[in-house]
Design an enzyme around this catalytic site. Structure first.
Site, short mmCIF file in Angstrom:
data_model
loop_
_atom_site.label_atom_id
_atom_site.label_comp_id
_atom_site.label_asym_id
_atom_site.label_seq_id
_atom_site.Cartn_x
_atom_site.Cartn_y
_atom_site.Cartn_z
CE LYS A 1 -9.65 -0.21 3.89
NZ LYS A 1 -9.20 0.48 2.70
CB SER B 1 -11.92 -0.85 -1.29
OG SER B 1 -10.60 -1.21 -0.97
NE ARG C 1 -4.16 1.74 2.21
CZ ARG C 1 -4.33 2.69 3.11
NH1 ARG C 1 -3.48 2.81 4.12
NH2 ARG C 1 -5.34 3.54 3.04
#
Length: 221
Positions: free
Chosen positions: A138, A109, A40
């Protein structure tokens, strides 16, 4: 590995690793039994992610662990990652599929049933749903306390592809997420910020696998 076989999934974030490097965290997670790793590192440059990606590809390939790249299809291609993970504001799933080909793993997502169904229709191989619980690592799309296991259960019931829960998940609260019908759980800080990342991974693996085994036995009875 097929995403349906993932029980535990690490999403990297160097800012939570203290004085340890991301490769050190990933190596410890691999030793602890992690099934998949997502590169990420959104706070770093594309060049840094490219260089880090090559390191992680070497580690994961040797261990037989899937490596997924968040958002950057170009980096995924260059480092020969197993696939890519896109969000609702990234390139569409269909574009990722067209660029990476039929053999790549494409994840998306989602936070709602509508988003999940759309991602599946566009060709996603798995869904990342969250944030399940409140988390600082997140973004939470549905309030500070997260969407909760009930939402992920509704999404898992609405699609036929594997679903992975993420957001505030620990070894202590993973069971309701797995019970909701997910393939497994994804974490950032539970492993990355742990004093002993390998032991933290082992605890998460045990929690996910035990819950999955119990659910499987109950379903077969």
């Amino acid at each position: 590995m097929n995403p349906s076989d993932w029980r535990t999934y690490l999403v990297t974030q160097a800012s939570l690793s203290g004085d340890r490097t991301t490769p050190e965290i990933v190596r410890a997670a691999i030793d602890g039994g992690i099934d998949a790793v997502q590169l990420r590192e959104k706070e770093t440059s594309a060049r840094s992610r490219h260089e880090l990606g090559h390191e992680l590809r070497e580690l994961t390939a040797e261990a037989g662990v899937d490596l997924i790249v968040n958002d950057r299809l170009d980096i995924a291609q260059v480092i020969d990652a197993d696939g890519v993970h896109v969000g609702q504001s990234d390139l569409p799933v269909g574009v990722a599929r067209d660029l990476l080909g039929p053999d790549a793993i494409v994840g998306c997502s989602t936070a709602t049933v509508a988003e999940a169904r759309n991602a599946e229709a566009e060709g996603a191989d798995y869904l990342g749903v969250g944030a399940i619980y409140g988390t600082s690592s997140k973004d939470v799309d549905d309030g500070k306390d997260g969407v909760g296991p009930a939402r992920i259960a509704a999404i898992a019931d609405a699609v036929s592809i594997p679903v992975v829960g993420i957001g505030g998940i620990t070894a202590d609260n993973a069971a309701p997420v797995v019970d909701a019908g997910t393939a497994g759980v994804a974490v950032i800080s539970e492993i990355t910020a742990a004093t002993d990342p390998e032991a933290a991974t082992e605890s998460l693996v045990a929690a996910a696998e035990t819950t999955k085994s119990v659910a499987t036995r109950e379903h077969s009875q």
